[in-house]
Design a protein around this motif. Sequence first.
Motif, PDB file in Angstrom:
ATOM      1  N   UNK A  94       0.809  -1.226   0.000  1.00 28.23           N
ATOM      2  CA  UNK A  94       0.000   0.000   0.000  1.00 28.23           C
ATOM      3  C   UNK A  94       0.841   1.275   0.000  1.00 28.23           C
ATOM      4  N   UNK A  95       2.152   1.131  -0.035  1.00 26.06           N
ATOM      5  CA  UNK A  95       3.078   2.265  -0.030  1.00 26.06           C
ATOM      6  C   UNK A  95       2.940   3.100   1.240  1.00 26.06           C
ATOM      7  N   UNK A  96       2.792   2.413   2.353  1.00 24.46           N
ATOM      8  CA  UNK A  96       2.679   3.099   3.643  1.00 24.46           C
ATOM      9  C   UNK A  96       3.848   2.740   4.561  1.00 24.46           C
ATOM     10  N   UNK A  97       4.977   2.377   3.957  1.00 23.33           N
ATOM     11  CA  UNK A  97       6.142   1.995   4.759  1.00 23.33           C
ATOM     12  C   UNK A  97       6.592   3.141   5.659  1.00 23.33           C
ATOM     13  N   UNK A  98       7.349   2.784   6.681  1.00 21.59           N
ATOM     14  CA  UNK A  98       7.869   3.764   7.636  1.00 21.59           C
ATOM     15  C   UNK A  98       9.390   3.760   7.592  1.00 21.59           C
ATOM     16  N   UNK A  99       9.997   4.694   8.303  1.00 20.13           N
ATOM     17  CA  UNK A  99      11.463   4.756   8.322  1.00 20.13           C
ATOM     18  C   UNK A  99      12.056   3.690   9.241  1.00 20.13           C
ATOM     19  N   UNK A 100      11.197   2.891   9.865  1.00 17.29           N
ATOM     20  CA  UNK A 100      11.675   1.783  10.696  1.00 17.29           C
ATOM     21  C   UNK A 100      11.451   0.429  10.050  1.00 17.29           C
ATOM     22  N   UNK A 101      10.878   0.406   8.844  1.00 15.28           N
ATOM     23  CA  UNK A 101      10.668  -0.864   8.152  1.00 15.28           C
ATOM     24  C   UNK A 101      11.982  -1.392   7.586  1.00 15.28           C
ATOM     25  N   UNK A 102      12.082  -2.713   7.590  1.00 18.73           N
ATOM     26  CA  UNK A 102      13.350  -3.349   7.233  1.00 18.73           C
ATOM     27  C   UNK A 102      13.659  -3.278   5.745  1.00 18.73           C
ATOM     28  N   UNK A 103      12.641  -3.360   4.884  1.00 22.14           N
ATOM     29  CA  UNK A 103      12.938  -3.501   3.459  1.00 22.14           C
ATOM     30  C   UNK A 103      13.658  -2.305   2.848  1.00 22.14           C
ATOM     31  N   UNK A 541       2.957   4.707 -10.656  1.00 25.76           N
ATOM     32  CA  UNK A 541       3.317   3.942  -9.456  1.00 25.76           C
ATOM     33  C   UNK A 541       2.484   4.344  -8.252  1.00 25.76           C
ATOM     34  N   UNK A 542       2.013   5.571  -8.199  1.00 25.15           N
ATOM     35  CA  UNK A 542       1.213   6.033  -7.067  1.00 25.15           C
ATOM     36  C   UNK A 542      -0.286   5.889  -7.334  1.00 25.15           C
ATOM     37  N   UNK A 543      -0.624   5.164  -8.391  1.00 32.87           N
ATOM     38  CA  UNK A 543      -2.026   4.980  -8.752  1.00 32.87           C
ATOM     39  C   UNK A 543      -2.689   3.865  -7.971  1.00 32.87           C
ATOM     40  N   UNK A 544      -3.844   3.444  -8.450  1.00 36.45           N
ATOM     41  CA  UNK A 544      -4.666   2.459  -7.752  1.00 36.45           C
ATOM     42  C   UNK A 544      -4.552   1.095  -8.403  1.00 36.45           C
ATOM     43  N   UNK A 545      -4.501   0.061  -7.581  1.00 35.38           N
ATOM     44  CA  UNK A 545      -4.717  -1.321  -8.008  1.00 35.38           C
ATOM     45  C   UNK A 545      -5.264  -2.089  -6.825  1.00 35.38           C
ATOM     46  N   UNK A 546      -5.336  -3.407  -6.899  1.00 30.92           N
ATOM     47  CA  UNK A 546      -5.992  -4.205  -5.869  1.00 30.92           C
ATOM     48  C   UNK A 546      -5.483  -3.871  -4.469  1.00 30.92           C
ATOM     49  N   UNK A 547      -6.407  -3.503  -3.594  1.00 30.37           N
ATOM     50  CA  UNK A 547      -6.137  -3.164  -2.196  1.00 30.37           C
ATOM     51  C   UNK A 547      -5.089  -2.072  -2.045  1.00 30.37           C
ATOM     52  N   UNK A 550      -5.374   5.236  -4.704  1.00 29.61           N
ATOM     53  CA  UNK A 550      -4.645   6.322  -5.357  1.00 29.61           C
ATOM     54  C   UNK A 550      -3.998   7.197  -4.285  1.00 29.61           C
ATOM     55  N   UNK A 551      -2.717   7.491  -4.460  1.00 26.71           N
ATOM     56  CA  UNK A 551      -2.007   8.298  -3.471  1.00 26.71           C
ATOM     57  C   UNK A 551      -2.197   9.787  -3.752  1.00 26.71           C
ATOM     58  N   UNK A 552      -2.095  10.583  -2.697  1.00 29.99           N
ATOM     59  CA  UNK A 552      -2.352  12.021  -2.825  1.00 29.99           C
ATOM     60  C   UNK A 552      -1.158  12.804  -3.339  1.00 29.99           C
ATOM     61  N   UNK A 553       0.037  12.205  -3.273  1.00 24.81           N
ATOM     62  CA  UNK A 553       1.227  12.831  -3.863  1.00 24.81           C
ATOM     63  C   UNK A 553       2.163  11.725  -4.330  1.00 24.81           C
ATOM     64  N   UNK A 574      17.046  13.343   5.080  1.00 28.75           N
ATOM     65  CA  UNK A 574      15.902  12.509   4.736  1.00 28.75           C
ATOM     66  C   UNK A 574      15.270  12.953   3.422  1.00 28.75           C
ATOM     67  N   UNK A 575      14.758  11.982   2.663  1.00 30.50           N
ATOM     68  CA  UNK A 575      14.071  12.282   1.414  1.00 30.50           C
ATOM     69  C   UNK A 575      12.739  12.989   1.680  1.00 30.50           C
ATOM     70  N   UNK A 576      12.287  13.803   0.732  1.00 28.76           N
ATOM     71  CA  UNK A 576      11.040  14.567   0.927  1.00 28.76           C
ATOM     72  C   UNK A 576       9.847  13.658   1.212  1.00 28.76           C
ATOM     73  N   UNK A 577       8.983  14.124   2.110  1.00 30.65           N
ATOM     74  CA  UNK A 577       7.756  13.403   2.420  1.00 30.65           C
ATOM     75  C   UNK A 577       7.863  12.438   3.574  1.00 30.65           C
TER      76      UNK A 577
END
Length: 582
Positions: A94-103, A541-547, A550-553, A574-577
């Motif tokens: 869902x592109x909601x990763x955090x700065x503490x996620x491992x990937x 890449x920021x568009x909509x698909x299954x689950x 659409x992202x706001x930016x 840190x990168x923007x956003x």
Amino acid sequence: MRNTWLTHSAILLAACCATSCTDLDEEVYDVLTTDSFYQTKDNVIQGFVRPFEHAYWVCSQATFQIQENTADHFMTPNRQGHWLDGQVYFRLHRHTWTIDDANPRDAWNNNFQGVIYVNSAIADLSKLDPAHFGMTEAEMQNYIAQLRTLRAWMYINLLDMFRNIPIVKEYPGEEQLPSQVSPQEAFGFIEQELLEALPQLAVKEGSGGNGSKQGEWTQAGAAALLVRLYLNARLWIGEDKDTECVQYCERIINGEYGNYGIAERWDAPFDWNNETCEEVIYAFTSSYGYSHWVYNDAMFWWGAPFKAAPYFGFYDWGDMNQRYGLQPGLDLEGNEYPWANGKPVHKFMKYPDDVRLTKYTNLGNSSRVGMFLYGTLPYYDQNTGQLTLVKADNGKYTIYLRDQVGWFEDTDTTLISPAPSSGAPTMISDMDHADQNSGWCLIKYPIYRSDDAGKMESDYVLLRLPEIYYSLAEIKLRQGDKARAAELLNAVRKRYYPEGSSSLYSPSGSELTEQEMIDEWGREFIGEGIRRTVLCRFGVYTGQWWDKEQETDDHTMILPFARTILQANPNLKQNPGYPAAN
């Protein structure tokens, strides 16, 4: 296929690990210096190949996860408790990763660790006298050029994922805590490295694939990386490099860097003997008894249901553990989802005579048909000889793989929606409600039988000729030359359809649109670790698909720097956003 470099390296490494000290009076050192290590040509080869093994591993770890599990083809849903893993895969999807996620952190660390390995090897080899090891100056410079090319590939990964990166060219100690450079400066560095390395690399000789040279960087490999660099220039640095991209595409296609060609069989570039395939430009070598990261748990071994190993007839490694499935094209009432991207199975079914749509089946003698698993998976039980169907890991229901996601369990195979007995609380199709029937499986690299000579022998292909054709076709389409784009795409696509098929694009290319180009990149390179980049390049890449909404930016088109990375190097911004480390 096992390259001689890797053989040297494995033998020498094993010898080092087996050595023990029996002289208690011997003076012990905790540092092995360059002068003391490099005694023979074998030592030179060992020092040279070490970064290659790491680079192959890089492909199979977080870099692959970022490219595929954040895009619109793959998914790693919660299969009733399997792969919930703190919802890390939900956040990737869902592109909601955090700065503490491992990937994101691991993708950064894995690639930069490889850069350091390369820097160390270049520093070592640059100090050596080739004549002392029975080598020519040209041989040594070729080794160094290959290392520079390998490093350029890792920097391409980093530029693509993080954009604002440091450039480290020296071994640690000479350059500490580097600062970021602009994307333009990073791009320029990569370009210069490849342009300078290319003439010092070998030109592929003869035909019949790379053969024993598989795993070595050649001029075509460096040129293919330049194609990838130039094709993505608009995305990465906001500049048009189409002219340069076309130039290198045409040079590769016209044979300036060696003889390459599109294979007649679609599976030849992924097969056990793909060192004989003409379309492979660069591949990391694999062998059942040596490195085979392409078949590890982060890639294709965990791309099929838990109990599917008997279906393949491969019993050497026990059960599978399905990490990856293909995102659904149908909702739980059998309706096609409305969004433009995702739905990989539906995209293939647009051309129903595609031979890749045949169910994956081993034919024996290290051969197969098909690229997907779907429906039931029958096999003959080793003990009873009875025809058996693959079941879920708990034995509760027979697997019936669908182009849907939900709790189907024992639902009759003729029904499109989950039966009440499935236990699903409601008709939910999302990352948190999947079972082991959910989603087709991609089997791009063959999983041959335990008694087949070619089992787990496929080399992992990083660059192949169709990427050059598709890159050129994309530019031609953008320039309005649909006919040339169609010609280039059909040169590859014709192997997927029977003679006279209507699935080929017309000579005018009138069917080609930007969306069709996105879809065609997806069909050709599904599961090859580039999907995220393709979606970013087309701005979807920021568009909509299954689950995924659409992202706001568009800030997720660049990954964040992990908290631990920022804390370790205060020179990084840190990168923007994304939030700062504090």
